[in-house]
Write a protein that holds these residues in place. Structure first.
Motif, PDB file in Angstrom:
ATOM      1  N   LYS A 111      -8.551  -1.500  -8.811  1.00  0.00           N
ATOM      2  CA  LYS A 111      -9.668  -1.596  -7.872  1.00  0.00           C
ATOM      3  C   LYS A 111      -9.329  -2.539  -6.726  1.00  0.00           C
ATOM      4  O   LYS A 111      -8.717  -3.582  -6.921  1.00  0.00           O
ATOM      5  CB  LYS A 111     -10.924  -2.095  -8.596  1.00  0.00           C
ATOM      6  N   ARG A 112      -9.717  -2.131  -5.520  1.00  0.00           N
ATOM      7  CA  ARG A 112      -9.458  -2.959  -4.337  1.00  0.00           C
ATOM      8  C   ARG A 112     -10.421  -4.142  -4.308  1.00  0.00           C
ATOM      9  O   ARG A 112     -11.638  -3.968  -4.367  1.00  0.00           O
ATOM     10  CB  ARG A 112      -9.626  -2.100  -3.074  1.00  0.00           C
ATOM     11  N   VAL A 113      -9.865  -5.333  -4.230  1.00  0.00           N
ATOM     12  CA  VAL A 113     -10.685  -6.548  -4.153  1.00  0.00           C
ATOM     13  C   VAL A 113     -10.198  -7.380  -2.978  1.00  0.00           C
ATOM     14  O   VAL A 113      -9.015  -7.372  -2.647  1.00  0.00           O
ATOM     15  CB  VAL A 113     -10.616  -7.371  -5.459  1.00  0.00           C
ATOM     16  N   ARG A 114     -11.098  -8.090  -2.341  1.00  0.00           N
ATOM     17  CA  ARG A 114     -10.722  -8.928  -1.217  1.00  0.00           C
ATOM     18  C   ARG A 114      -9.716  -9.976  -1.676  1.00  0.00           C
ATOM     19  O   ARG A 114      -9.823 -10.482  -2.785  1.00  0.00           O
ATOM     20  CB  ARG A 114     -11.963  -9.615  -0.634  1.00  0.00           C
ATOM     21  N   PRO A 115      -8.701 -10.280  -0.877  1.00  0.00           N
ATOM     22  CA  PRO A 115      -8.548  -9.896   0.523  1.00  0.00           C
ATOM     23  C   PRO A 115      -7.771  -8.591   0.735  1.00  0.00           C
ATOM     24  O   PRO A 115      -7.276  -8.340   1.820  1.00  0.00           O
ATOM     25  CB  PRO A 115      -7.778 -11.080   1.110  1.00  0.00           C
ATOM     26  N   GLU A 116      -7.604  -7.774  -0.307  1.00  0.00           N
ATOM     27  CA  GLU A 116      -6.917  -6.497  -0.128  1.00  0.00           C
ATOM     28  C   GLU A 116      -7.681  -5.625   0.869  1.00  0.00           C
ATOM     29  O   GLU A 116      -8.911  -5.635   0.899  1.00  0.00           O
ATOM     30  CB  GLU A 116      -6.820  -5.743  -1.456  1.00  0.00           C
ATOM     31  N   SER A 117      -6.935  -4.859   1.654  1.00  0.00           N
ATOM     32  CA  SER A 117      -7.540  -3.913   2.582  1.00  0.00           C
ATOM     33  C   SER A 117      -7.129  -2.515   2.176  1.00  0.00           C
ATOM     34  O   SER A 117      -6.331  -2.322   1.252  1.00  0.00           O
ATOM     35  CB  SER A 117      -7.069  -4.198   4.017  1.00  0.00           C
ATOM     36  N   VAL A 118      -7.656  -1.523   2.869  1.00  0.00           N
ATOM     37  CA  VAL A 118      -7.293  -0.133   2.576  1.00  0.00           C
ATOM     38  C   VAL A 118      -5.808   0.104   2.854  1.00  0.00           C
ATOM     39  O   VAL A 118      -5.196   1.019   2.297  1.00  0.00           O
ATOM     40  CB  VAL A 118      -8.172   0.837   3.398  1.00  0.00           C
ATOM     41  N   GLY A 133       0.809  -1.212   0.000  1.00  0.00           N
ATOM     42  CA  GLY A 133       0.000   0.000   0.000  1.00  0.00           C
ATOM     43  C   GLY A 133       0.841   1.260   0.000  1.00  0.00           C
ATOM     44  O   GLY A 133       0.511   2.241  -0.680  1.00  0.00           O
ATOM     45  N   HIS A 134       1.936   1.249   0.753  1.00  0.00           N
ATOM     46  CA  HIS A 134       2.808   2.423   0.849  1.00  0.00           C
ATOM     47  C   HIS A 134       3.503   2.678  -0.489  1.00  0.00           C
ATOM     48  O   HIS A 134       3.635   3.832  -0.924  1.00  0.00           O
ATOM     49  CB  HIS A 134       3.836   2.213   1.960  1.00  0.00           C
ATOM     50  N   ARG A 135       3.961   1.630  -1.142  1.00  0.00           N
ATOM     51  CA  ARG A 135       4.623   1.789  -2.445  1.00  0.00           C
ATOM     52  C   ARG A 135       3.646   2.277  -3.507  1.00  0.00           C
ATOM     53  O   ARG A 135       4.012   3.047  -4.403  1.00  0.00           O
ATOM     54  CB  ARG A 135       5.265   0.457  -2.875  1.00  0.00           C
ATOM     55  N   LEU A 136       2.403   1.848  -3.423  1.00  0.00           N
ATOM     56  CA  LEU A 136       1.373   2.346  -4.338  1.00  0.00           C
ATOM     57  C   LEU A 136       1.199   3.848  -4.141  1.00  0.00           C
ATOM     58  O   LEU A 136       1.167   4.622  -5.103  1.00  0.00           O
ATOM     59  CB  LEU A 136       0.055   1.612  -4.068  1.00  0.00           C
ATOM     60  N   TYR A 137       1.112   4.248  -2.873  1.00  0.00           N
ATOM     61  CA  TYR A 137       0.912   5.660  -2.532  1.00  0.00           C
ATOM     62  C   TYR A 137       2.154   6.486  -2.847  1.00  0.00           C
ATOM     63  O   TYR A 137       2.063   7.662  -3.175  1.00  0.00           O
ATOM     64  CB  TYR A 137       0.581   5.758  -1.037  1.00  0.00           C
ATOM     65  N   TYR A 138       3.308   5.861  -2.774  1.00  0.00           N
ATOM     66  CA  TYR A 138       4.589   6.539  -2.928  1.00  0.00           C
ATOM     67  C   TYR A 138       5.005   6.674  -4.394  1.00  0.00           C
ATOM     68  O   TYR A 138       6.174   6.759  -4.716  1.00  0.00           O
ATOM     69  CB  TYR A 138       5.655   5.773  -2.133  1.00  0.00           C
ATOM     70  N   GLY A 139       4.038   6.667  -5.308  1.00  0.00           N
ATOM     71  CA  GLY A 139       4.335   6.884  -6.720  1.00  0.00           C
ATOM     72  C   GLY A 139       4.288   5.642  -7.570  1.00  0.00           C
ATOM     73  O   GLY A 139       5.013   5.527  -8.559  1.00  0.00           O
ATOM     74  N   PHE A 140       3.416   4.672  -7.196  1.00  0.00           N
ATOM     75  CA  PHE A 140       3.198   3.458  -7.989  1.00  0.00           C
ATOM     76  C   PHE A 140       4.522   2.736  -8.271  1.00  0.00           C
ATOM     77  O   PHE A 140       4.840   2.395  -9.409  1.00  0.00           O
ATOM     78  CB  PHE A 140       2.479   3.792  -9.299  1.00  0.00           C
ATOM     79  N   ARG A 141       5.280   2.500  -7.198  1.00  0.00           N
ATOM     80  CA  ARG A 141       6.558   1.807  -7.325  1.00  0.00           C
ATOM     81  C   ARG A 141       6.298   0.324  -7.590  1.00  0.00           C
ATOM     82  O   ARG A 141       5.396  -0.281  -7.006  1.00  0.00           O
ATOM     83  CB  ARG A 141       7.391   2.002  -6.055  1.00  0.00           C
ATOM     84  N   THR A 142       7.104  -0.264  -8.454  1.00  0.00           N
ATOM     85  CA  THR A 142       6.862  -1.626  -8.936  1.00  0.00           C
ATOM     86  C   THR A 142       6.819  -2.647  -7.799  1.00  0.00           C
ATOM     87  O   THR A 142       7.746  -2.736  -6.989  1.00  0.00           O
ATOM     88  CB  THR A 142       7.952  -2.040  -9.947  1.00  0.00           C
ATOM     89  N   THR A 143       5.744  -3.395  -7.771  1.00  0.00           N
ATOM     90  CA  THR A 143       5.583  -4.507  -6.833  1.00  0.00           C
ATOM     91  C   THR A 143       5.193  -5.749  -7.626  1.00  0.00           C
ATOM     92  O   THR A 143       4.247  -5.709  -8.416  1.00  0.00           O
ATOM     93  CB  THR A 143       4.492  -4.202  -5.786  1.00  0.00           C
ATOM     94  N   ILE A 144       5.930  -6.819  -7.457  1.00  0.00           N
ATOM     95  CA  ILE A 144       5.646  -8.080  -8.151  1.00  0.00           C
ATOM     96  C   ILE A 144       5.079  -9.056  -7.128  1.00  0.00           C
ATOM     97  O   ILE A 144       5.755  -9.435  -6.177  1.00  0.00           O
ATOM     98  CB  ILE A 144       6.927  -8.655  -8.784  1.00  0.00           C
TER      99      ILE A 144
END
Length: 521
Positions: free
Chosen positions: A453-460, A401-412
């Motif tokens: 889009k957020r889908v379960r089991p993802e949280s805020v 979540g932090h990397r998404l907020y921090y400028g869409f940093r790549t997460t695999i």
């Protein structure tokens, strides 16, 4: 007439039949061609895209789609009233990131109850053996200042005078329900607060529902998580030193290798270990988790087993990363010893952790909250992040979540469920097309840290899109970015409220003084 028409109709039937037959054949041929073209394009294009993926592009940030992070209020957001309904104490249990989420929830609870938040307590548990607490990990002054438009915060519960004696206000202890709705706080908890003056919520892990239909409160969570909770300067300094060393030779990725005793015991994935190791895991599970029969093969097939170090290495190699890739490992003590790391190290020899690349001063508290905080910061700043077990892992989920907020940093994010049969086939000697099958799974989503889009089991906490993001050129009004001077506007309103409160107090004091003078005359 009828016979003539009938005769005419019968004469036309062969022609109509021929036409119908030709049309039918043409339709069938057309359908076959379309289906053939679809499958040919689909599979050919899929194969082409997988074979020709440029792995170098993964070192860059993901496509933002025109979105940027923003957790500032977008609707009417009054400052906290001068007088609150009482004091809120919380004890945040669990590891660093479970505690981090709990702190965010505590701020939201304080806001909706109009409570003064006492600086949250961080649980000193047997695993961390760390008594540094909130002030030892986070910048307290920054935390209070950042949230001044949202709630009142004090460092400790105040003292009260009663019968000539001064003592600390005693908070009424409550065990809040798990994932409690907002209404529990605004009714039951608030009533107890007004009754006792202060309440103490313990334990406070996962005690507020994650999905709440209040975008401004979700944005408040983001303000706490990504702005107010700033680590102490020495933690940031150590983290930057490690990142600079790693990046001195180019890009680097970080991997959260969750191959640890507690997670393996929780998941019930023990068959790959020796009998002695299995006994340790079974004992740990009985002592810490609910009794439940778990079958290793079944657990693995549904994606519930953490990836082994070797499996992580095979995934990276299949994706196209070569053995020059620099990798930072964030993990506790790996269970099973070095025999599980050897295959991984053979594939990717440039493996580091905070013990091998970090300064000596970190080693004093490497297993404590500070060590976890440094791992968190290095993973946040890395070019690529790979969580190997995002299930109940608060570390991985918060970082995503932090990397998404921090400028869409790549997460695999490996799909363990889709990968399980591929690895099991390989183990059974059916390894034909192994790398191609792995590539197709890994590149199937194509997101790699972009807005989705957020889908379960993802949280805020894993994905705060769209509440904590905005678009400069938004088509939808609710997605529009707040004004650039939003902080000035909040500051001005807070100052205005303070002046009004000061005027009211002055008037009240003047009236009291007048009454006192009248009584003396």
């Amino acid at each position: 007439m009828r016979s003539r028409l009938g005769s005419r109709h019968s004469k036309q039937q062969p022609w109509l039949k021929g036409l119908s037959l030709r049309l039918g054949i043409a339709v069938v041929v057309l359908v076959i061609c379309v289906i053939s073209l679809f499958f040919s394009f689909g599979f050919t294009n899929s194969s082409y895209s997988v074979e020709n993926i440029d792995v170098d592009k993964l070192w860059r940030t993901a496509d933002s789609g025109g979105w940027r992070s923003s957790s500032a209020p977008r609707s009417d957001w009054p400052p906290p009233p001068a007088e609150s309904n009482g004091y809120l104490r919380v004890r945040c249990n669990g590891g660093l990131n479970q505690q981090r989420s709990a702190i965010c929830n505590a701020v939201v609870a304080a806001r909706i109850m109009n409570a003064t938040l006492v600086l949250p307590e961080l649980d000193t548990n047997s695993f961390w053996r760390d008594e540094s607490g909130f002030p030892g990990i986070y910048d307290v002054e920054h935390f209070i200042k950042t949230l001044r438009y949202d709630i009142h915060i004090v460092k400790s519960i105040p003292e009260v005078s009663s019968k000539g004696k001064t003592k600390k206000l005693k908070a009424h202890q409550i065990r809040p329900p798990r994932d409690a709705p907002l209404s529990w706080y605004t009714t039951f908890a608030l009533e107890k607060m007004k009754q006792h003056g202060a309440i103490y919520l313990t334990p406070f892990s996962h005690r507020l529902a994650e999905e709440i239909d209040e975008p401004e409160l979700q944005r408040l969570r983001c303000r706490v998580n990504y702005h107010a909770l700033r680590f102490k300067p020495y933690i940031i300094e150590i983290s930057r030193e490690i990142v600079n060393r790693l990046r001195s030779q180019g890009h680097f990725m970080s991997i959260h290798l969750r191959f640890e005793m507690d997670m393996l015991a929780f998941a019930g994935c023990i068959d790959i270990f020796t009998p002695a190791e299995q006994k340790i895991l079974i004992k740990y599970r009985k002592e810490n988790f609910a009794d439940k029969k778990l079958v290793y093969r079944e657990r693995r097939l549904i994606g519930k087993c953490p990836l082994t170090p070797e499996e992580v290495g095979l995934i990276l190699r299949s994706m196209g990363f070569d053995n020059s890739t620099r990798i930072y490992l964030a993990s506790g003590e790996l269970f099973g010893g070095d025999r599980f790391m050897k295959p991984f190290r053979a594939l990717f020899p440039h493996l580091e952790n905070h013990s091998t690349v970090g300064p000596e001063k970190l080693e004093e508290n490497a297993r404590g909250l500070a060590g976890s905080a440094v791992d968190y910061m290095v993973c946040l700043l890395s070019d690529v992040f790979i969580p190997t077990y995002d299930g109940p892992s608060n570390f991985a989920n918060n970082l995503m979540g932090h990397r998404l907020y921090y400028g869409f940093r790549t997460t695999i994010t490996p799909d363990r469920k889709a990968l399980a049969p591929i690895f099991m086939d390989r183990e059974e000697g059916k390894g034909d097309g192994f790398e191609e099958r792995v590539r197709k799974v890994m590149f199937s989503s194509g997101k790699f840290g972009g807005p989705h889009k957020r889908v379960r089991p993802e949280s805020v906490y894993t994905n705060s899109w769209p509440e904590c993001f905005c678009q400069v050129n938004a088509k939808n009004k609710k997605d529009k970015c707040p004004p650039n001077n939003v902080v000035e506007l909040l500051e001005s309103r807070l100052h205005s409220e303070e002046l009004d409160e000061s005027d009211e107090n002055r008037t009240a004091n003047d009236s009291s003084a007048g009454l006192a003078e009248d009584s003396l005359i």
